[in-house]
Design a protein around this motif. Structure first.
Motif, PDB file in Angstrom:
ATOM      1  N   ALA A  67      -4.216   0.581   8.072  1.00 63.12           N
ATOM      2  CA  ALA A  67      -3.867   1.986   8.293  1.00 63.12           C
ATOM      3  C   ALA A  67      -3.575   2.675   6.966  1.00 63.12           C
ATOM      4  O   ALA A  67      -4.002   3.813   6.731  1.00 63.12           O
ATOM      5  CB  ALA A  67      -2.661   2.084   9.223  1.00 63.12           C
ATOM      6  N   LYS A  68      -2.875   1.998   6.085  1.00 64.91           N
ATOM      7  CA  LYS A  68      -2.497   2.593   4.800  1.00 64.91           C
ATOM      8  C   LYS A  68      -3.699   2.818   3.894  1.00 64.91           C
ATOM      9  O   LYS A  68      -3.661   3.660   3.003  1.00 64.91           O
ATOM     10  CB  LYS A  68      -1.482   1.686   4.101  1.00 64.91           C
ATOM     11  CG  LYS A  68      -0.183   1.493   4.891  1.00 64.91           C
ATOM     12  CD  LYS A  68       0.693   0.432   4.265  1.00 64.91           C
ATOM     13  CE  LYS A  68       1.928   0.163   5.106  1.00 64.91           C
ATOM     14  NZ  LYS A  68       2.755  -0.940   4.579  1.00 64.91           N
ATOM     15  N   TRP A  69      -4.771   2.053   4.112  1.00 65.11           N
ATOM     16  CA  TRP A  69      -5.940   2.157   3.230  1.00 65.11           C
ATOM     17  C   TRP A  69      -7.039   3.022   3.814  1.00 65.11           C
ATOM     18  O   TRP A  69      -8.112   3.140   3.226  1.00 65.11           O
ATOM     19  CB  TRP A  69      -6.520   0.774   2.957  1.00 65.11           C
ATOM     20  CG  TRP A  69      -5.523  -0.233   2.524  1.00 65.11           C
ATOM     21  CD1 TRP A  69      -4.433  -0.030   1.742  1.00 65.11           C
ATOM     22  CD2 TRP A  69      -5.523  -1.621   2.867  1.00 65.11           C
ATOM     23  NE1 TRP A  69      -3.748  -1.194   1.567  1.00 65.11           N
ATOM     24  CE2 TRP A  69      -4.392  -2.196   2.246  1.00 65.11           C
ATOM     25  CE3 TRP A  69      -6.361  -2.437   3.609  1.00 65.11           C
ATOM     26  CZ2 TRP A  69      -4.091  -3.543   2.362  1.00 65.11           C
ATOM     27  CZ3 TRP A  69      -6.062  -3.776   3.726  1.00 65.11           C
ATOM     28  CH2 TRP A  69      -4.936  -4.322   3.113  1.00 65.11           C
ATOM     29  N   GLY A  70      -6.817   3.604   4.969  1.00 60.54           N
ATOM     30  CA  GLY A  70      -7.840   4.466   5.542  1.00 60.54           C
ATOM     31  C   GLY A  70      -8.786   3.782   6.493  1.00 60.54           C
ATOM     32  O   GLY A  70      -9.798   4.368   6.893  1.00 60.54           O
ATOM     33  N   ASP A  71      -8.515   2.535   6.893  1.00 56.87           N
ATOM     34  CA  ASP A  71      -9.364   1.848   7.864  1.00 56.87           C
ATOM     35  C   ASP A  71      -8.940   2.264   9.273  1.00 56.87           C
ATOM     36  O   ASP A  71      -8.537   1.449  10.115  1.00 56.87           O
ATOM     37  CB  ASP A  71      -9.254   0.331   7.694  1.00 56.87           C
ATOM     38  CG  ASP A  71      -9.977  -0.140   6.443  1.00 56.87           C
ATOM     39  OD1 ASP A  71     -10.451   0.726   5.687  1.00 56.87           O
ATOM     40  OD2 ASP A  71     -10.062  -1.352   6.213  1.00 56.87           O
ATOM     41  N   VAL A  72      -9.029   3.556   9.512  1.00 51.80           N
ATOM     42  CA  VAL A  72      -8.617   4.168  10.773  1.00 51.80           C
ATOM     43  C   VAL A  72      -9.594   5.291  11.080  1.00 51.80           C
ATOM     44  O   VAL A  72     -10.412   5.670  10.240  1.00 51.80           O
ATOM     45  CB  VAL A  72      -7.187   4.744  10.692  1.00 51.80           C
ATOM     46  CG1 VAL A  72      -6.219   3.717  10.172  1.00 51.80           C
ATOM     47  CG2 VAL A  72      -7.147   5.975   9.778  1.00 51.80           C
TER      48      VAL A  72
END
Length: 758
Positions: free
Chosen positions: A91-96
């Motif tokens: 979530a923090k790395w943009g894998d959302v």
């Protein structure tokens, strides 16, 4: 004539009787498994009567554009909420991603950033909910409900990704759906971190959540939450991100309600439908401009993540008129007890990303961009596996399938009169990173992965080199994370992080973007370990374009029997900052130095042992001999390539001390190499006679078609085949059993020699 011989004419059942039979079958259904009718279809649902009525009332292009932009902004807002508040590393790395879906379940608009394949697959579980739960008296769908889901067999990439889905009602009527998906990582699987390469059946893959209700009145049901927390290694993570995904959906709902209040439901429904239909029509128009032809390509996987073998992803791309057909027949059979399979929906989702990220990024990010494109596969193949086969490592197949598609599409784009991006060589396609798990320095049980997977090297384009460690093929605007922040939570250090790996290149007229080195060592825990789940340690998983080369191969290296933290304290000069130096110079006395393919299962590590891998490089574009010598010297100066490799590959001549280029000598060397190429060349027919063999070699464990015959699939050996249309199990022996057999054979041989000596 006896009554037995008298033919009986069946009575045609009445409508009431048919309804009664259907009700009986519905009421007595044993199990609502994945629905093939839903899972095999990636096209848009037919336009409903409600949508027809809304379009008749509102179809002004300015109104549609205004509302679409407002919805897009809402999706982007939800995406940023998840990225800022999510607990999972992903979530923090943009894998959302977040998205808005029509009332019938089709993805209309997704957030600009994030993992598009997530939202491109969530239409499947929404349609399952509509078909099965909408009118079910024990479930139902009403305002304030929320559904959770992760099982790929109902529509997802793999079980580590979890979606939150909420329906949007207006004045008591369903108008659309909203969803948010995150790569959560830990899911209670047989290995920590959510992507078990050791899984031999779906039962080993952790949580298998078919779409079910977990939210009522916009509050998470505590009994269901407790069950889910009890099923994973990180109960805190499970709860936190369920809340985050729910509130991101509610923020998008808020923006939709504002639109409904200001413009009315007809405008919203019309916008969603016309956006999809217009994109679908535009895709067919653009495809019609491509040249009519067929391109064949393939990508090789070099392991099942548990044993070395050669696994073929076969692809034929045909364009006729406005039809574009991906034909993956001839690809490897599914592995009945290995996790590298994918269901066909996952393959389609990744192929959609080829177009939305690399071919037509100007189109609205939704399901319609891939809806008219056709996909053909063999049943029970590695790219269309059965529901009984494990697929927690489906990335291995969908990523290589993606690259086969990207490689083929580039051949069409080269001749296409109208381009929306530059022609692009394949981007590196593997998640070269460490998955980790165990008990942290804080006493918490954890399992997840490093963000380094997001730094895949970009492929070269038609007029420039590829970008270094740019982005993963499955996401836009993803981050590679701050390892220093991660080290507050986990008991290991990245002693080398984000350092470009020298000579890990894909050469060409324009070279691919480089990947970087990662060296990790456990420090503050005796119950901690690592695993890697990638292809490409022996055979590159990508292909170059128009004379460019693929990247190199990237095995894993380990140094054991050493505590590198003692080395750093007492003799720091012995520590080297590259895999090349450590493995070649072997600076630590008494340590063992080994290499390993990139399918290493979870392994407990001791304090100070080194685990070392590299992120991969994108593919090269064009003939190496056309590369500007100045660019080659710049690569040397930046530490991307060594002197010897540069001279050997590019035939460039320069002073090794000053790096001054000898242009005349370079031209002479390249001219000579072109002459040598001609002398080495043979007519195509003669080449084929020596190159083509009737079957795979006996020493090669090979899976897939051989040559042009896609009807016969080899299953590990030249004398082991099956017809593509007649699936059968393809079990792999346990690697330990294979090793035990080898050792027993060695002992028997030694015993025989002993008898001879007597």
């Amino acid at each position: 004539m006896s009554e037995i011989n008298t033919p009986t004419v069946a009575k045609t059942p009445s409508p009431d009787e048919i309804a009664l039979i259907k009700k009986f079958l519905s009421d007595t259904t044993l199990f609502l498994g994945p629905d093939p009718e839903i899972m095999q279809n990636h096209d848009l649902m037919p336009r409903s009567e409600v949508e027809n009525t809304c379009i008749e009332k509102v179809s002004d292009s300015h109104t549609i554009s205004k509302i679409r932009d407002r919805i897009q902004a809402g999706c982007d807002e939800g995406y940023e909420m998840v990225e800022q508040m999510g607990a999972a590393p992903g979530a923090k790395w943009g894998d959302v991603i977040t998205g808005v879906y029509s009332a019938s379940g089709d993805l209309a608009i997704a957030s600009a950033g994030g993992v598009l394949i997530f939202s491109a697959l969530v239409h499947h579980p929404i349609k399952f909910i509509i078909k099965n739960w909408m009118n079910d008296p024990t479930v139902g769908v009403k305002d304030g409900d929320g559904f959770i889901h992760n099982d790929s067999r109902y529509g997802n990439v793999h079980n580590t990704d979890q979606s939150m889905i909420i329906p949007i009602f207006w004045e008591g009527k369903l108008v659309c759906w909203v969803a948010s998906t995150v790569h959560e990582g830990e899911n209670g699987a047989i290995e920590p971190g959510g992507m078990p390469s050791m899984a031999e059946s779906p039962c080993d893959e952790g949580l298998k959540m078919s779409p079910f209700k977990v939210v009522e009145n916009y509050e998470i049901k505590r009994d269901i939450l407790t069950f889910l927390q009890n099923s994973v290694r990180e109960p805190k993570l499970q709860y936190e991100d369920m809340k985050v995904k729910l509130f991101a959906c509610l923020r998008i709902k808020q923006r939709l309600v504002e639109t409904l209040s200001s413009d009315g439901p007809e405008a919203l429904i019309s916008t969603l439908r016309l956006t999809m239909e217009n994109v679908r029509a535009e895709v067919k128009r653009r495809v019609s401009e491509w040249p009519d032809m067929t391109v064949r390509t393939y990508i090789i996987q070099d392991s099942t993540l548990r044993e070395n073998c050669v696994v073929k992803i076969n692809c034929k791309l045909t364009k006729t008129g406005d039809r574009l057909i991906f034909d993956f027949r001839g690809s490897s059979p599914e592995f009945t007890n290995r996790a590298t399979n994918t269901i066909v929906a996952g393959l389609k989702g990744m192929l959609a990303q080829v177009f939305l990220c690399y071919v037509w990024p100007d189109l609205p990010r939704g399901q319609a961009a891939f809806a008219p494109i056709e996909v053909i596969t063999d049943p029970h193949s590695i790219v269309n596996c059965s529901y009984s086969a494990p697929n927690s490592q489906s990335l291995m197949s969908i990523f290589t399938g993606f690259t086969a598609g990207q490689h083929a599409v580039a051949k069409f784009l080269y001749s296409c009169p109208e381009k929306y991006t530059k022609v692009h060589a394949p981007t590196f396609n593997m998640i070269n990173t460490f998955i980790w798990g165990g008990v942290s320095q804080h006493g918490e049980t954890l399992g997840n992965l490093c963000a380094d997977l997001n730094g895949m090297g970009a492929g070269a384009v038609a007029d420039r080199d590829g970008e270094h460690a740019l982005a993963p093929i499955f996401a836009t605007m993803a981050d590679i994370g701050e390892q220093e922040l991660n080290e507050e939570d986990v008991p290991f250090l990245q002693l080398v992080s984000k350092k470009m790996t020298r000579d890990a290149i894909a050469p060409g007229k324009y070279r691919g973007g480089q990947g970087y080195t990662m060296i990790v060592a456990t420090k503050d825990s005796e119950q901690w370990g690592f695993m890697t789940t990638c292809q490409g340690a022996k055979i590159p998983p990508i292909q170059g374009l128009f004379g460019g080369y693929a990247c190199g191969c990237y095995p894993m290296s380990k140094v054991q029997g050493v505590d590198v933290y003692d080395i750093l304290l007492n003799t720091p000069e012995k520590f080297k900052h590259s895999i090349e130096e450590i493995m070649n110079e072997q600076p630590f006395e008494g340590a063992s130095y080994t290499t390993h393919h990139m399918g290493m299962g979870f392994e407990i590590s001791k304090r100070g042992e080194l685990f070392m891998i590299s992120q991969g490089a994108g593919a090269g574009y064009g003939d190496l001999l056309e590369r500007d010598p100045v660019s080659i010297i710049k690569d040397i100066e930046e530490g991307l390539i060594s002197h010897g490799v540069a001279e050997r590959l590019y035939k460039v001549k320069f002073d090794s001390n000053t790096l001054a280029i000898n242009f005349e000598a370079t031209k002479a060397a390249r001219d000579q190499e072109r002459k040598d190429r001609i002398s080495r060349g043979v007519p195509f027919k003669k080449f084929i006679q020596t190159w083509n063999k009737p079957t795979p070699p006996s020493y090669l464990q090979y899976f897939g078609c051989w040559g042009d015959d896609v009807s016969t699939l080899y299953v590990g050996a030249p004398d082991s085949t099956r017809q593509a249309s007649e699936p059968k199990p393809n079990y792999m022996r346990h690697p330990k059993d294979v090793r035990i057999e080898e050792l027993e054979g060695m002992l028997a041989a030694l015993g025989a020699k002993g008898d001879i000596r007597k």
